[in-house]
Design a protein around this motif. Structure first.
Motif, PDB file in Angstrom:
ATOM      1  N   LYS A   1       1.124  -1.269  -0.189  1.00 24.31           N
ATOM      2  CA  LYS A   1       0.247   0.057  -0.084  1.00 24.31           C
ATOM      3  C   LYS A   1       0.469   1.009   0.184  1.00 24.31           C
ATOM      4  O   LYS A   1       2.238   1.058   1.059  1.00 24.31           O
TER       5      LYS A   1
ATOM      6  N   TYR B   1      -4.890  -1.892  -7.653  1.00 22.97           N
ATOM      7  CA  TYR B   1      -6.084  -1.292  -6.930  1.00 22.97           C
ATOM      8  C   TYR B   1      -5.866   0.925  -7.124  1.00 22.97           C
ATOM      9  O   TYR B   1      -4.906   0.715  -6.214  1.00 22.97           O
TER      10      TYR B   1
ATOM     11  N   THR C   1      -7.408   4.925  -4.896  1.00 26.09           N
ATOM     12  CA  THR C   1      -8.156   5.980  -3.913  1.00 26.09           C
ATOM     13  C   THR C   1      -8.098   7.175  -5.365  1.00 26.09           C
ATOM     14  O   THR C   1      -7.230   7.638  -5.473  1.00 26.09           O
TER      15      THR C   1
ATOM     16  N   GLY D   1     -14.161   7.359  -5.391  1.00 34.07           N
ATOM     17  CA  GLY D   1     -14.065   6.266  -4.008  1.00 34.07           C
ATOM     18  C   GLY D   1     -13.112   5.582  -3.936  1.00 34.07           C
ATOM     19  O   GLY D   1     -12.231   5.903  -4.464  1.00 34.07           O
ATOM     20  N   GLY D   2     -13.403   4.626  -3.315  1.00 35.55           N
ATOM     21  CA  GLY D   2     -12.239   4.319  -1.860  1.00 35.55           C
ATOM     22  C   GLY D   2     -11.651   3.161  -3.023  1.00 35.55           C
ATOM     23  O   GLY D   2     -12.572   3.082  -3.872  1.00 35.55           O
ATOM     24  N   PRO D   3     -11.086   1.912  -2.184  1.00 37.74           N
ATOM     25  CA  PRO D   3     -11.003   1.284  -3.477  1.00 37.74           C
ATOM     26  C   PRO D   3     -11.102  -0.021  -3.308  1.00 37.74           C
ATOM     27  O   PRO D   3     -12.498  -0.202  -2.916  1.00 37.74           O
ATOM     28  N   SER D   4     -11.943  -0.549  -4.690  1.00 37.09           N
ATOM     29  CA  SER D   4     -12.984  -1.657  -4.731  1.00 37.09           C
ATOM     30  C   SER D   4     -12.639  -1.953  -6.497  1.00 37.09           C
ATOM     31  O   SER D   4     -11.299  -1.809  -6.827  1.00 37.09           O
TER      32      SER D   4
ATOM     33  N   THR E   1      -5.152   9.174  -4.757  1.00 40.25           N
ATOM     34  CA  THR E   1      -4.816   9.606  -3.357  1.00 40.25           C
ATOM     35  C   THR E   1      -4.224   9.016  -2.547  1.00 40.25           C
ATOM     36  O   THR E   1      -3.721   8.668  -1.878  1.00 40.25           O
ATOM     37  N   SER E   2      -4.290   7.324  -3.790  1.00 40.97           N
ATOM     38  CA  SER E   2      -3.141   6.582  -3.157  1.00 40.97           C
ATOM     39  C   SER E   2      -3.118   5.484  -3.900  1.00 40.97           C
ATOM     40  O   SER E   2      -4.297   5.343  -4.749  1.00 40.97           O
TER      41      SER E   2
END
Length: 127
Positions: A23, A62, A64, A68-71, A105-106
């Protein structure tokens, strides 16, 4: 070079799953700033690829973003095979995903899923 294996990584439930992950630290850049993501990696998976498990032999990224966030809906994927022949292979992702928008963002990198093995990440670059 980062080296890891997946013995017990990301296994909060205490079971025997294999799901290594790298990550990124938090960052922020506009989605249009870079056109490609390049990952230099070698790997050695300890089981034979079969029709039943071939989807586990994927390098998955993955991300973000403002979407939205990781998915699973926000991923880049590439098939990797059982091993890289002892060499660092470069995997290139074109950053043109429909949800690669706004601010990124990540990221997190899953070198393979649910199969035992080792991986070595030489670099992760945005270009």
């Amino acid at each position: 070079m980062f080296h890891g294996n997946n013995e017990g990584l990301n296994n909060a439930a205490g079971g025997s799953s294999y799901d290594p992950r790298l990550k990124s630290p938090a960052f922020a850049f506009a989605a249009g700033k870079y056109k490609k993501l390049k990952i230099g990696m070698k790997h050695d998976v300890a089981v034979e690829m079969t029709e039943a498990n071939k989807k586990e032999f994927q390098l998955v990224v993955y991300f973000t973003s403002s979407a939205g966030g990781p998915s699973e809906a926000r991923t880049y994927r590439v098939d990797i095979g059982e091993d890289s022949g002892g060499q660092v292979k470069e995997y290139v992702f074109d950053l043109n995903h429909e949800q690669w928008t706004g601010e990124i963002t990540s990221i997190w990198v899953d070198p393979f899923n649910n199969v035992p093995g080792q991986f070595w990440v030489d670099y992760i670059r945005f270009e």
